[in-house]
Motif scaffolding. Sequence first.
Motif, PDB file in Angstrom:
ATOM      1  N   LYS A   1       1.246  -1.676   0.037  1.00  0.00           N
ATOM      2  CA  LYS A   1      -0.359  -0.071  -0.126  1.00  0.00           C
ATOM      3  C   LYS A   1       0.770   1.199  -0.386  1.00  0.00           C
ATOM      4  N   SER A   2       0.623   2.338  -0.993  1.00  0.00           N
ATOM      5  CA  SER A   2       1.185   3.633  -0.976  1.00  0.00           C
ATOM      6  C   SER A   2       0.286   4.387  -0.371  1.00  0.00           C
ATOM      7  N   PRO A   3       1.649   5.244   0.375  1.00  0.00           N
ATOM      8  CA  PRO A   3       0.685   6.408   0.872  1.00  0.00           C
ATOM      9  C   PRO A   3       1.141   7.751  -0.219  1.00  0.00           C
ATOM     10  N   ALA A   4       1.147   7.310  -1.425  1.00  0.00           N
ATOM     11  CA  ALA A   4       1.391   8.162  -2.736  1.00  0.00           C
ATOM     12  C   ALA A   4       0.630   9.473  -2.375  1.00  0.00           C
ATOM     13  N   PHE A   5       0.670  10.362  -2.757  1.00  0.00           N
ATOM     14  CA  PHE A   5      -0.268  11.901  -3.016  1.00  0.00           C
ATOM     15  C   PHE A   5      -0.344  11.887  -4.458  1.00  0.00           C
ATOM     16  N   ALA A   6      -1.112  12.765  -5.074  1.00  0.00           N
ATOM     17  CA  ALA A   6      -1.480  12.430  -6.292  1.00  0.00           C
ATOM     18  C   ALA A   6      -2.277  14.291  -6.664  1.00  0.00           C
ATOM     19  N   GLY A   7      -1.781  14.372  -7.471  1.00  0.00           N
ATOM     20  CA  GLY A   7      -2.284  16.380  -7.506  1.00  0.00           C
ATOM     21  C   GLY A   7      -1.695  16.692  -8.427  1.00  0.00           C
ATOM     22  N   LEU A   8      -1.900  18.470  -8.985  1.00  0.00           N
ATOM     23  CA  LEU A   8      -0.953  19.497  -9.939  1.00  0.00           C
ATOM     24  C   LEU A   8       0.149  19.920  -8.929  1.00  0.00           C
ATOM     25  N   VAL A   9       1.209  19.896  -9.620  1.00  0.00           N
ATOM     26  CA  VAL A   9       2.537  20.735  -9.240  1.00  0.00           C
ATOM     27  C   VAL A   9       1.792  21.967  -9.076  1.00  0.00           C
ATOM     28  N   THR A  10       1.721  22.639  -8.130  1.00  0.00           N
ATOM     29  CA  THR A  10       1.542  24.348  -8.060  1.00  0.00           C
ATOM     30  C   THR A  10       3.690  24.981  -7.980  1.00  0.00           C
TER      31      THR A  10
ATOM     32  N   VAL B   1       2.703  20.089  -4.243  1.00  0.00           N
ATOM     33  CA  VAL B   1       1.772  19.623  -4.901  1.00  0.00           C
ATOM     34  C   VAL B   1      -0.447  19.505  -4.241  1.00  0.00           C
ATOM     35  N   ALA B   2      -0.773  20.245  -4.884  1.00  0.00           N
ATOM     36  CA  ALA B   2      -1.909  20.014  -4.530  1.00  0.00           C
ATOM     37  C   ALA B   2      -2.844  19.301  -4.832  1.00  0.00           C
TER      38      ALA B   2
ATOM     39  N   ASN C   1       5.315   9.336  -4.335  1.00  0.00           N
ATOM     40  CA  ASN C   1       5.461   7.959  -3.159  1.00  0.00           C
ATOM     41  C   ASN C   1       6.444   8.624  -2.450  1.00  0.00           C
ATOM     42  N   PRO C   2       6.745   9.494  -0.581  1.00  0.00           N
ATOM     43  CA  PRO C   2       6.698   9.495   0.543  1.00  0.00           C
ATOM     44  C   PRO C   2       7.966   8.129   0.709  1.00  0.00           C
ATOM     45  N   THR C   3       8.472   8.688   0.816  1.00  0.00           N
ATOM     46  CA  THR C   3      10.231   7.844   1.790  1.00  0.00           C
ATOM     47  C   THR C   3       9.153   6.685   2.891  1.00  0.00           C
ATOM     48  N   ALA C   4       8.435   7.484   3.555  1.00  0.00           N
ATOM     49  CA  ALA C   4       7.185   6.752   3.724  1.00  0.00           C
ATOM     50  C   ALA C   4       5.981   7.349   5.078  1.00  0.00           C
TER      51      ALA C   4
ATOM     52  N   GLY D   1       3.593   9.625   5.739  1.00  0.00           N
ATOM     53  CA  GLY D   1       3.301  10.775   6.520  1.00  0.00           C
ATOM     54  C   GLY D   1       5.033  11.827   6.546  1.00  0.00           C
ATOM     55  N   GLU D   2       5.607  11.227   5.657  1.00  0.00           N
ATOM     56  CA  GLU D   2       7.074  11.593   5.466  1.00  0.00           C
ATOM     57  C   GLU D   2       6.871  12.615   4.145  1.00  0.00           C
ATOM     58  N   THR D   3       7.276  13.716   4.409  1.00  0.00           N
ATOM     59  CA  THR D   3       7.603  14.442   3.106  1.00  0.00           C
ATOM     60  C   THR D   3       8.411  14.774   2.607  1.00  0.00           C
ATOM     61  N   THR D   4       9.921  13.349   2.436  1.00  0.00           N
ATOM     62  CA  THR D   4      10.706  13.748   1.054  1.00  0.00           C
ATOM     63  C   THR D   4      10.155  12.068   0.565  1.00  0.00           C
ATOM     64  N   ALA D   5      10.685  12.719  -0.709  1.00  0.00           N
ATOM     65  CA  ALA D   5       9.988  12.440  -1.762  1.00  0.00           C
ATOM     66  C   ALA D   5      11.141  11.058  -2.320  1.00  0.00           C
TER      67      ALA D   5
END
Length: 133
Positions: free
Chosen positions: A37-46, A57-58, A98-101, A103-107
Amino acid sequence: MKKLTHLIAILTAGTVVLTPFVGHSQEATAAAKEEKKSPAFAGLVTEVDTTARTVTVANKKKDETVTYTLTETTKFTDAEGKEAAMEVVTVGTRVRVNPTAEGETTAKAVKLVAKKDKEEKEEKAESTPAAAE
């Protein structure tokens, strides 16, 4: 009758012996699914800051904006899945990060996402002048 009794005894013993392994296998499968399961976040680069190596990313549906830090190990791929450079990520680009983990904000990875057919049709309709009546 003796054969039936022996068969039942063998099956019962086999069930008792194998039950712990079946339970372990199910736990391992559940753990593997959790890892996938990936905590991936999808959206538009702002916003893209090449100096600070960040991308914002929004996601309108989630009403959420996240700024990710990009490292030397962050992998970039284009919409076809081919390896790409950081420069492909620009304002207005649709991405999945896809963050490193969780809740993390390192891609860990940034993938460009192709526009959906509906979005392409809307853009085409907006850019095409209406026919004169």
